[in-house]
Structure formats: C-alpha cells, structure tokens
Design an enzyme around this catalytic site. Structure first.
Site, PDB file in Angstrom:
ATOM      1  CD  GLU A  24      -2.821  -1.143   2.434  1.00  0.00           C
ATOM      2  OE1 GLU A  24      -3.744  -0.303   2.500  1.00  0.00           O
ATOM      3  OE2 GLU A  24      -2.580  -1.970   3.328  1.00  0.00           O
ATOM      4  CB  SER A 155      -5.952  -1.266   0.217  1.00  0.00           C
ATOM      5  OG  SER A 155      -5.591  -0.076   0.884  1.00  0.00           O
ATOM      6  CE1 TYR A 221      -7.284   4.079  -1.044  1.00  0.00           C
ATOM      7  CE2 TYR A 221      -7.076   1.780  -1.719  1.00  0.00           C
ATOM      8  CZ  TYR A 221      -7.071   2.750  -0.731  1.00  0.00           C
ATOM      9  OH  TYR A 221      -6.865   2.382   0.576  1.00  0.00           O
ATOM     10  NE  ARG A 260     -12.793   2.250   6.303  1.00  0.00           N
ATOM     11  CZ  ARG A 260     -11.643   2.019   5.681  1.00  0.00           C
ATOM     12  NH1 ARG A 260     -10.733   2.953   5.566  1.00  0.00           N
ATOM     13  NH2 ARG A 260     -11.411   0.821   5.157  1.00  0.00           N
ATOM     14  CG  ASP A 262     -14.082  -1.351   6.301  1.00  0.00           C
ATOM     15  OD1 ASP A 262     -14.472  -0.177   6.443  1.00  0.00           O
ATOM     16  OD2 ASP A 262     -12.967  -1.645   5.831  1.00  0.00           O
ATOM     17  CD  GLU A 275     -10.363  -5.011   6.737  1.00  0.00           C
ATOM     18  OE1 GLU A 275      -9.431  -5.793   6.978  1.00  0.00           O
ATOM     19  OE2 GLU A 275     -10.428  -4.350   5.702  1.00  0.00           O
ATOM     20  CG  ASN A 277      -9.360  -0.526   7.702  1.00  0.00           C
ATOM     21  OD1 ASN A 277      -8.560  -1.081   6.968  1.00  0.00           O
ATOM     22  ND2 ASN A 277     -10.661  -0.756   7.618  1.00  0.00           N
ATOM     23  N   GLY A 281      -7.221   5.400   5.369  1.00  0.00           N
ATOM     24  CA  GLY A 281      -6.660   6.297   4.364  1.00  0.00           C
ATOM     25  C   GLY A 281      -7.005   7.761   4.582  1.00  0.00           C
TER      26      GLY A 281
END
Length: 320
Positions: A24, A155, A221, A260, A262, A275, A277, A281
């Site tokens: 990443e 990602s 992205y 964050r 998900d 998961e 994070n 990002g």
C-alpha cells in the site's frame, strides 16, 4: 484539553511517516502528502519521512513533538512501527503496538470479536503450506460463495469472492501473494457500511454503493462511480444497530485515535463486522475525511485530532 479545543493548540514540530515498503506504499504516500499539507496549514512545522529511505533508529528525534503515522499495510498497521517509536520514546498517533497487531490480523481480531459477542462472519485460518485437499475440504464445509483473504493486508488487496470450487485455486494464489497466512470467510450478501471513530467520537455512518462485485481496491481508489451515502432507506433501529456494532467492535479491540470499521448488513438487517482499520486512508477518496466533513470537521482539524492525546500532553508539560 478536549478535541473541540484544537483551535487553541500551540504549534508543534511534527513528523509524518509515509511510504514504506508495503503493498500500500502508493496510497500511503498520497495520505502522507495530504496530512502534511493539512497540518502545515494549521501552523505546525511538518517534515515527512519515508521509513524505507531513512533509518528511524538513527534519526534525531530531539526536535519532534509527535509523529503522525500515515503508513498503511505491513510495518505501519501491524504494530511494528509503533513498537519502534515506543523504544525511541517518540509519541505517535493511533493505537499502540499490541492493539495495532491485533487489529491487523483478521483471524486474531475475529477471535476477539467472537469472545466479545461482536458479529463477524465465520472463518478458517489457512497457510500457504497447507495441503490443497485440506483447504478444499474446509471450503466445501463452509459452503460457496466464500471469501478468500490474506490474514494481514489492507485496501482489499488479495481479496476474492469465490463462487465455485473451480475458482478457489486462483483465489488462493492471489491471497498467498500478499501473505503466507490467509482466511476462508463465509460470504455475507448485503450492503456495505463503514463507521469511523475519532478519539471515541462517532462520526456519521456511511453506506457504500459500488458497481463492482464488492468495495475492492479499484472501487476504493480509482472508481469515481463509487457512491458514499449519508441518507439511508433503512429504519432508525437498523442504523442504530449498525453503529452500535461498530462501536462494540472498537471496544473489543481497545482501539484509540482515528479508526474505521467495515461492516456488511445482511438481508435480515443484521450487521456483521469484517475488519477494523487502525490507520485508515487520508486520500481524496478516503472514507474518514468524508465522514468528518459531514460532521463539520475539516481535514486539518481531523489530522490534529489524530494527534490530540500526545499533542495535549506536550502542551501541558511545564516549560523550563
């Protein structure tokens, strides 16, 4: 000093860590550039360092008040850089080393979710050295469709939704390209959601809609058609359940700073955590800045809030 008092913060000497050697790296460099620009605009003295180019153990940290970690993936999110900064006595943003390591491993975090009664799809941990027939048996027992993921990666890299047994070998090859460990996970059909927290403040929930099979790397992205919704066609109690599940997941892992979660909402309106994070990002496409903006928090203040605990400790130190 509270998060709402970031406007009263003095200026600090900050280092943004970005780049690194993970898969990443490109996204990390973009995040780091955005963060450095935002913190500079808030009046701070900011220097960006790429740990793949500079030895952090030998770097002179005497003129650094705190570090903003914008390293995604391995080395950044797996607790390694946090442990290094702990040894060096340098304050940094986000979760500590042990929490980062726990959150970055999908299997380890799932085990904690299960212990804390947080809904997460069932899974089996696999390794690249495992017998192919053994993995195939696990997949048959779990049932198709299923998801193949690297155990430690971000990602959505190396993630495949596998519809049939014939698709499994290619998915495993892709998974083990990124990590020697992987998981087979029950595929939950439904809508995708994400919840961001900033120092325990819950930001507005986002529903993600993509034309792709799921919210993968391209959708994250590169796809301008991906939609991020703040207004939902769901009952209030369902939205509250999604939010509560996300908060419970963070409490289960003991996260701090900006994180964050998900999730997927299934057809029975049951939320499932995929998961967490711990270093989400900070690019133009990123979800946390979108949620923060919806809450009236501009990007510069968001970046300061990521550092608020170590910055306020520094600000409160008696001056010699």
């Amino acid at each position: 000093m509270t998060d709402s008092q970031t406007d009263s913060l003095p200026t600090f000497k900050l280092v943004v860590l970005a780049g690194g050697e993970s898969a990443e790296r490109t996204i990390s460099l973009q995040s780091g550039e955005s963060v450095a620009r935002a913190l500079t605009s808030r009046g701070h003295q900011v220097k960006t360092i790429d740990p793949s180019l500079i030895d952090l153990e030998r770097y002179d940290w005497t003129n650094c008040d705190a570090v903003f970690i914008a390293l995604h993936g391995t080395y950044g999110e797996d607790g390694t850089i946090q442990a290094t900064l702990d040894r060096l006595g340098v304050p940094y943003s986000g979760c500590d080393a042990s929490t980062s390591k726990l959150a970055f491993s999908k299997s380890a975090s799932k085990e904690r979710f299960i212990q804390c009664n947080v809904n997460t799809p069932s899974y089996v941990l696999i390794h690249e050295s495992d017998n192919a027939q053994r993995i195939e048996q696990h997949a048959r027992t779990m049932g198709y469709p299923l998801v193949v993921k690297p155990d430690a990666q971000g990602s959505s890299l190396g993630v495949t939704i596998v519809q049939t047994p014939e698709e499994l070998p290619q998915a495993l090859t892709r998974c083990f390209h990124y990590d020697s460990f992987g998981i087979l996970e029950s595929a939950i059909k439904g809508s995708e959601w994400t919840l961001s927290l900033v120092n325990d403040q819950v930001l507005p929930l986002i529903q993600i809609q993509t034309a792709r099979e799921f919210f993968d790397y391209e959708a994250k992205y590169h796809e301008d058609s991906t939609e991020y919704l703040f207004d939902f066609d769901f009952p209030t109690n369902v939205i509250q359940a999604i939010t509560k599940t996300g908060v419970n997941a963070c409490e289960a892992l003991g996260t701090t700073g900006i994180v964050r979660v998900d999730m997927i909402l299934d057809r029975f309106q049951q939320p499932w955590v995929l998961e967490i994070n711990t270093i989400p990002g900070f690019t133009n496409h990123s979800l946390v800045p979108k949620a923060a903006a919806k809450a009236g928090i501009d990007f510069g203040e968001l970046c300061e809030r990521a550092l608020i605990h170590c910055l306020t400790k520094t600000a409160d130190k008696p001056q010699n």
